[in-house]
Design a protein around this motif. Structure first.
Motif, PDB file in Angstrom:
ATOM      1  N   UNK A 131       0.829  -1.207   0.000  1.00  0.00           N
ATOM      2  CA  UNK A 131       0.000   0.000   0.000  1.00  0.00           C
ATOM      3  C   UNK A 131       0.863   1.257   0.000  1.00  0.00           C
ATOM      4  N   UNK A 132       1.962   1.220   0.720  1.00  0.00           N
ATOM      5  CA  UNK A 132       2.864   2.379   0.764  1.00  0.00           C
ATOM      6  C   UNK A 132       3.508   2.620  -0.599  1.00  0.00           C
ATOM      7  N   UNK A 133       3.946   1.540  -1.245  1.00  0.00           N
ATOM      8  CA  UNK A 133       4.564   1.676  -2.566  1.00  0.00           C
ATOM      9  C   UNK A 133       3.553   2.219  -3.575  1.00  0.00           C
ATOM     10  N   UNK A 134       2.322   1.765  -3.472  1.00  0.00           N
ATOM     11  CA  UNK A 134       1.277   2.253  -4.377  1.00  0.00           C
ATOM     12  C   UNK A 134       1.009   3.743  -4.148  1.00  0.00           C
ATOM     13  N   UNK A 135       1.006   4.152  -2.863  1.00  0.00           N
ATOM     14  CA  UNK A 135       0.802   5.564  -2.535  1.00  0.00           C
ATOM     15  C   UNK A 135       1.947   6.417  -3.078  1.00  0.00           C
ATOM     16  N   UNK A 136       3.175   5.899  -3.002  1.00  0.00           N
ATOM     17  CA  UNK A 136       4.328   6.633  -3.533  1.00  0.00           C
ATOM     18  C   UNK A 136       4.188   6.827  -5.038  1.00  0.00           C
ATOM     19  N   UNK A 137       3.716   5.800  -5.730  1.00  0.00           N
ATOM     20  CA  UNK A 137       3.507   5.909  -7.173  1.00  0.00           C
ATOM     21  C   UNK A 137       2.419   6.935  -7.492  1.00  0.00           C
ATOM     22  N   UNK A 138       1.350   6.947  -6.682  1.00  0.00           N
ATOM     23  CA  UNK A 138       0.283   7.944  -6.866  1.00  0.00           C
ATOM     24  C   UNK A 138       0.833   9.352  -6.693  1.00  0.00           C
ATOM     25  N   UNK A 139       1.694   9.529  -5.701  1.00  0.00           N
ATOM     26  CA  UNK A 139       2.284  10.852  -5.447  1.00  0.00           C
ATOM     27  C   UNK A 139       3.179  11.277  -6.607  1.00  0.00           C
ATOM     28  N   UNK A 140       3.990  10.343  -7.098  1.00  0.00           N
ATOM     29  CA  UNK A 140       4.882  10.656  -8.219  1.00  0.00           C
ATOM     30  C   UNK A 140       4.085  11.073  -9.452  1.00  0.00           C
ATOM     31  N   UNK A 141       2.994  10.353  -9.729  1.00  0.00           N
ATOM     32  CA  UNK A 141       2.152  10.701 -10.878  1.00  0.00           C
ATOM     33  C   UNK A 141       1.494  12.066 -10.677  1.00  0.00           C
ATOM     34  N   UNK A 142       1.064  12.327  -9.454  1.00  0.00           N
ATOM     35  CA  UNK A 142       0.426  13.610  -9.147  1.00  0.00           C
ATOM     36  C   UNK A 142       1.395  14.767  -9.366  1.00  0.00           C
ATOM     37  N   UNK A 143       2.600  14.633  -8.873  1.00  0.00           N
ATOM     38  CA  UNK A 143       3.617  15.673  -9.020  1.00  0.00           C
ATOM     39  C   UNK A 143       3.921  15.928 -10.493  1.00  0.00           C
ATOM     40  N   UNK A 144       4.054  14.847 -11.242  1.00  0.00           N
ATOM     41  CA  UNK A 144       4.382  14.980 -12.663  1.00  0.00           C
ATOM     42  C   UNK A 144       3.223  15.587 -13.446  1.00  0.00           C
ATOM     43  N   UNK A 145       2.002  15.167 -13.149  1.00  0.00           N
ATOM     44  CA  UNK A 145       0.838  15.627 -13.889  1.00  0.00           C
ATOM     45  C   UNK A 145       0.628  17.125 -13.738  1.00  0.00           C
ATOM     46  N   UNK A 146       0.787  17.649 -12.509  1.00  0.00           N
ATOM     47  CA  UNK A 146       0.475  19.052 -12.247  1.00  0.00           C
ATOM     48  C   UNK A 146       1.717  19.941 -12.128  1.00  0.00           C
ATOM     49  N   UNK A 147       2.898  19.336 -12.256  1.00  0.00           N
ATOM     50  CA  UNK A 147       4.125  20.136 -12.246  1.00  0.00           C
ATOM     51  C   UNK A 147       4.466  20.732 -10.898  1.00  0.00           C
ATOM     52  N   UNK A 148       4.124  20.054  -9.809  1.00  0.00           N
ATOM     53  CA  UNK A 148       4.451  20.567  -8.484  1.00  0.00           C
ATOM     54  C   UNK A 148       5.886  20.213  -8.105  1.00  0.00           C
ATOM     55  N   UNK A 149       6.414  20.940  -7.127  1.00  0.00           N
ATOM     56  CA  UNK A 149       7.758  20.655  -6.640  1.00  0.00           C
ATOM     57  C   UNK A 149       7.781  19.276  -5.992  1.00  0.00           C
ATOM     58  N   UNK A 150       8.813  18.536  -6.297  1.00  0.00           N
ATOM     59  CA  UNK A 150       8.902  17.164  -5.793  1.00  0.00           C
ATOM     60  C   UNK A 150       9.562  17.142  -4.420  1.00  0.00           C
ATOM     61  N   UNK A 151       8.841  17.642  -3.423  1.00  0.00           N
ATOM     62  CA  UNK A 151       9.339  17.566  -2.052  1.00  0.00           C
ATOM     63  C   UNK A 151       8.980  16.215  -1.471  1.00  0.00           C
TER      64      UNK A 151
END
Length: 304
Positions: free
Chosen positions: A206-226
């Motif tokens: 579940x944690x790995x899946x959440x990390x992938x969701x976060x990575x996609x979110x950051x890439x999709x909207x161009x947010x800073x990857x903190x």
């Protein structure tokens, strides 16, 4: 950069008013406020006996006496004289509805309320306003020393509507030179044992899946990857889990957003946000709502 122009500050004639006025002064410049509405709403505007004993000069009608008392407090704490202010005392059978109606009439951008920790009071009005307000809400806690935040926690589920609150969080963190810390609360679903995995193994999935969701979110909207912190909810309750994490990382503000999927949903908070507000009376919270998206539903709500 201005974020808000008109603020409504809710007062209840307790010592919380003194705390709230002093803390509001600290936030005025950062929030970009041009005008403040100080509002007291009660079912009965009769001046409490304890206040009359301290201020026997308050012999005018209840609303005038209360307004005079609030103005005296503003002078006592050197509220900026350059700030345009309006003070009012309103009577209503349902204080929450009366307060929200006034916020709509005045077209305010943000509502500022106090949250009590030791002072007597249920805090139900502040919680109701946080949930239903047609604009952003800032909750300032009783015991926290006045000051602007330097470490802001932003709970997120990485869905598309989270883009708005991330954008706002990045703006204010840059202006304040504050650290923005995304936090995601994840859980192990019921029935995980049917997969043949242990609880720990499935928690890692579940944690790995959440990390992938976060990575996609950051890439999709161009947010800073903190770095995002992923918190496993071990059953203590979602609100308590998020508050515990905020305290552990030393956050001095929690930034939340409304659901924002539709005009009707945008005015209300998600269930996790509501639970966090219910348990948190120690850390300041800024609930950001895009005002224009909520007004249609709010107008319909007032007709019910």
């Amino acid at each position: 950069m201005k974020h808000f122009y008109k603020a409504m500050i809710g007062l209840d004639l307790t010592e919380m008013d003194d705390i709230l006025i002093k803390k509001t002064i600290v936030y005025l410049e950062f929030l970009g406020i041009d005008k403040c509405y100080f509002v007291h709403v009660a079912k009965n505007l009769a001046v409490p006996d304890e206040i009359l004993r301290k201020h026997p000069e308050l012999l005018a009608p209840g609303d005038e006496s209360i307004e005079a008392l609030i103005k005296t407090k503003l002078e006592e704490y050197d509220f900026p004289k350059s700030m345009e202010i309006e003070v009012s005392a309103d009577e209503g059978t349902h204080p929450l509805d009366t307060f929200l109606r006034k916020a709509r009439i005045k077209d305010v951008d943000i509502i500022i309320m106090g949250r009590k920790e030791t002072i007597e009071g249920s805090g139900s009005l502040a919680k109701g306003i946080a949930k239903k307000a047609p604009c952003s809400v800032l909750l300032l806690q009783e015991k926290r020393p006045p000051g602007l935040p330097k470490k802001i926690m932003i709970p997120s589920d990485f869905s598309d509507h989270t883009d708005l609150i991330f954008t706002f969080g990045e703006r204010i963190s840059e202006e304040l030179n504050a650290e923005l810390i995304p936090v995601h609360l994840y859980e192990v679903p019921h029935g995980y044992s049917k997969t043949g995995k242990s609880y720990e193994e499935f928690a890692e999935i579940m944690k790995e899946n959440a990390q992938q969701d976060y990575d996609r979110f950051i890439q999709k909207f161009g947010h800073k990857n903190v770095d995002c912190r992923f918190i496993l909810n071990n059953g203590e309750g979602q609100g308590k889990a998020l508050l515990s994490e905020a305290q552990e990382i030393g956050a001095d503000m929690i930034l939340l957003g409304s659901r924002g999927r539709t005009k009707s949903a945008a005015i209300l908070l998600g269930s996790v946000a509501e639970k966090l507000i219910a348990v948190n009376n120690v850390l300041p919270m800024l609930i950001f709502k895009k005002k224009g998206e909520t007004m249609g539903f709010f107008e319909a709500l007032l007709k019910i």
